[in-house]
Design a protein around this motif. Sequence first.
Motif, PDB file in Angstrom:
ATOM      1  N   HIS A 199     -44.032   4.254 -25.346  1.00  0.00           N
ATOM      2  CA  HIS A 199     -44.088   3.047 -25.868  1.00  0.00           C
ATOM      3  C   HIS A 199     -44.826   3.334 -27.197  1.00  0.00           C
ATOM      4  O   HIS A 199     -44.276   2.526 -28.388  1.00  0.00           O
ATOM      5  N   SER A 200     -45.391   4.335 -27.568  1.00  0.00           N
ATOM      6  CA  SER A 200     -46.127   4.576 -28.638  1.00  0.00           C
ATOM      7  C   SER A 200     -45.181   5.094 -29.731  1.00  0.00           C
ATOM      8  O   SER A 200     -45.351   4.957 -30.837  1.00  0.00           O
ATOM      9  N   VAL A 201     -43.998   5.752 -29.182  1.00  0.00           N
ATOM     10  CA  VAL A 201     -43.076   6.400 -30.176  1.00  0.00           C
ATOM     11  C   VAL A 201     -41.768   5.506 -30.083  1.00  0.00           C
ATOM     12  O   VAL A 201     -41.074   5.707 -30.626  1.00  0.00           O
ATOM     13  N   GLU A 216     -39.061  12.547 -29.413  1.00  0.00           N
ATOM     14  CA  GLU A 216     -39.452  14.027 -29.993  1.00  0.00           C
ATOM     15  C   GLU A 216     -40.911  14.162 -30.341  1.00  0.00           C
ATOM     16  O   GLU A 216     -41.677  15.103 -30.349  1.00  0.00           O
ATOM     17  N   PHE A 217     -41.706  12.958 -30.456  1.00  0.00           N
ATOM     18  CA  PHE A 217     -43.359  13.027 -30.848  1.00  0.00           C
ATOM     19  C   PHE A 217     -43.812  12.546 -29.551  1.00  0.00           C
ATOM     20  O   PHE A 217     -45.167  12.797 -29.714  1.00  0.00           O
ATOM     21  N   VAL A 218     -43.580  12.535 -28.455  1.00  0.00           N
ATOM     22  CA  VAL A 218     -44.291  11.988 -27.168  1.00  0.00           C
ATOM     23  C   VAL A 218     -45.079  13.117 -26.957  1.00  0.00           C
ATOM     24  O   VAL A 218     -46.499  12.897 -26.549  1.00  0.00           O
ATOM     25  N   LEU A 235     -45.890   7.355 -18.858  1.00  0.00           N
ATOM     26  CA  LEU A 235     -44.726   7.749 -19.374  1.00  0.00           C
ATOM     27  C   LEU A 235     -43.635   7.078 -19.019  1.00  0.00           C
ATOM     28  O   LEU A 235     -43.578   7.038 -17.690  1.00  0.00           O
ATOM     29  N   GLU A 236     -42.510   6.636 -19.755  1.00  0.00           N
ATOM     30  CA  GLU A 236     -41.330   6.211 -19.281  1.00  0.00           C
ATOM     31  C   GLU A 236     -40.255   7.487 -19.062  1.00  0.00           C
ATOM     32  O   GLU A 236     -40.268   8.233 -20.230  1.00  0.00           O
ATOM     33  N   VAL A 237     -39.697   7.615 -18.137  1.00  0.00           N
ATOM     34  CA  VAL A 237     -39.086   8.645 -17.797  1.00  0.00           C
ATOM     35  C   VAL A 237     -37.510   8.337 -17.332  1.00  0.00           C
ATOM     36  O   VAL A 237     -37.371   7.261 -16.695  1.00  0.00           O
ATOM     37  N   HIS A 238     -36.342   9.142 -17.371  1.00  0.00           N
ATOM     38  CA  HIS A 238     -35.143   9.063 -16.902  1.00  0.00           C
ATOM     39  C   HIS A 238     -34.576  10.329 -16.722  1.00  0.00           C
ATOM     40  O   HIS A 238     -34.654  11.209 -17.470  1.00  0.00           O
ATOM     41  N   GLU A 239     -33.455  10.296 -15.695  1.00  0.00           N
ATOM     42  CA  GLU A 239     -32.797  11.574 -15.876  1.00  0.00           C
ATOM     43  C   GLU A 239     -32.148  11.955 -17.086  1.00  0.00           C
ATOM     44  O   GLU A 239     -31.706  12.931 -17.452  1.00  0.00           O
ATOM     45  N   ASP A 240     -31.420  10.797 -17.441  1.00  0.00           N
ATOM     46  CA  ASP A 240     -30.624  10.704 -18.783  1.00  0.00           C
ATOM     47  C   ASP A 240     -30.875   9.769 -19.780  1.00  0.00           C
ATOM     48  O   ASP A 240     -30.364   8.866 -19.648  1.00  0.00           O
ATOM     49  N   ASP A 247     -34.916   1.301 -23.136  1.00  0.00           N
ATOM     50  CA  ASP A 247     -35.946   2.255 -23.676  1.00  0.00           C
ATOM     51  C   ASP A 247     -35.526   3.643 -23.657  1.00  0.00           C
ATOM     52  O   ASP A 247     -36.352   4.477 -23.599  1.00  0.00           O
ATOM     53  N   GLY A 248     -34.331   3.684 -23.664  1.00  0.00           N
ATOM     54  CA  GLY A 248     -33.844   5.154 -23.745  1.00  0.00           C
ATOM     55  C   GLY A 248     -34.195   6.011 -24.848  1.00  0.00           C
ATOM     56  O   GLY A 248     -34.808   7.179 -24.607  1.00  0.00           O
ATOM     57  N   PRO A 249     -34.183   5.564 -26.007  1.00  0.00           N
ATOM     58  CA  PRO A 249     -34.682   6.274 -27.328  1.00  0.00           C
ATOM     59  C   PRO A 249     -36.195   6.854 -27.161  1.00  0.00           C
ATOM     60  O   PRO A 249     -36.621   7.750 -27.763  1.00  0.00           O
ATOM     61  N   ASN A 250     -37.028   6.049 -26.180  1.00  0.00           N
ATOM     62  CA  ASN A 250     -38.402   6.320 -26.407  1.00  0.00           C
ATOM     63  C   ASN A 250     -38.619   7.102 -24.982  1.00  0.00           C
ATOM     64  O   ASN A 250     -39.914   7.270 -24.757  1.00  0.00           O
ATOM     65  N   SER A 251     -37.780   7.216 -24.066  1.00  0.00           N
ATOM     66  CA  SER A 251     -38.001   8.011 -22.735  1.00  0.00           C
ATOM     67  C   SER A 251     -37.955   9.146 -22.774  1.00  0.00           C
ATOM     68  O   SER A 251     -37.079   9.943 -23.567  1.00  0.00           O
ATOM     69  N   MET A 252     -38.752  10.012 -21.934  1.00  0.00           N
ATOM     70  CA  MET A 252     -38.675  11.232 -21.852  1.00  0.00           C
ATOM     71  C   MET A 252     -37.794  11.598 -20.669  1.00  0.00           C
ATOM     72  O   MET A 252     -37.567  10.709 -19.713  1.00  0.00           O
ATOM     73  N   LYS A 253     -37.061  12.828 -20.710  1.00  0.00           N
ATOM     74  CA  LYS A 253     -36.208  13.383 -19.565  1.00  0.00           C
ATOM     75  C   LYS A 253     -37.031  13.946 -18.686  1.00  0.00           C
ATOM     76  O   LYS A 253     -37.918  14.735 -18.863  1.00  0.00           O
ATOM     77  N   LEU A 254     -36.819  13.750 -17.525  1.00  0.00           N
ATOM     78  CA  LEU A 254     -37.381  13.918 -16.206  1.00  0.00           C
ATOM     79  C   LEU A 254     -37.754  15.525 -16.097  1.00  0.00           C
ATOM     80  O   LEU A 254     -38.865  16.034 -15.874  1.00  0.00           O
TER      81      LEU A 254
END
Length: 272
Positions: A199-201, A216-218, A235-240, A247-254
């Motif tokens: 969420h900070s990014v 990319e800054f996470v 961390l908010e994470v998602h397969e894709d 929140d896709g743009p700030n989520s990490m890929k698993l």
Amino acid sequence: MVSEISIGNVKIGGNRPLVLIAGPCVIENETSAMRCAERLMTICNGLATPLVFKASYDKANRTSVNSFRGPGMREGLRILAKVKESLGVPILTDVHSVEEAGAAADVVDVIQIPAFLCRQTDLIAAAARSGKVINIKKGQFLAPWDMENVVAKAVSSGSTRIILTERGASFGYNNLVSDMRSLPIMRKIGYPVVFDATHSVQLPGGLGGASGGQREFVEYLSRAAVATGVDGIFLEVHEDPDKALCDGPNSMKLDEVPPLLKKLKSIDAIVK
């Protein structure tokens, strides 16, 4: 000394090793929630890292009225209960009203107060009275020392099982900035502090009808936060993430979580 808190079989605070709070922004469906939780457990078990699974059943503060909010409280709590029962992992979810706090407490281990609602006295009091651990996100509009007043509301309602989470501060329009000074400042209040790296990014409302983000800054912000001695990373994470419903743009890929977690654990071991 920061207090140590038990969340099911997970301990956070004191001088304990780093805890990971992770999961999708919102429950998209039962299958994806279970799959994400299973993958996170495999990652964390392999790296000896305590895990709290997070997911929201309703995102009540989406940018647009047309945005996906989730399955709703009843169905969402059913899914979270199944994840908890099947995997034995502690569960965190956020609430938006006094009524929700009581219902969520029947299922989850941690009730989260969203950043936008961190000054809502009745909501904090209801969460405190539930007996569950409370994770209070610092509002983007608050200074870190202002969280002392927020904590006092929870304590006055009978809770000392409190976690404080930093998620960035408003920096002009549609932008956030992370002030690493806020982490040790909040830890001085005496409760575990978590850094919400995803969420900070976020770029709130940055896409017009939705929030943008700079995932990319996470990694860089996470590494800096762990170096201050925080108790957990959120961390908010998602397969894709590019196909995530929230929140896709700030989520990490698993798949990117294991290498990041290895680095964070190394930093944490040096600091603590």
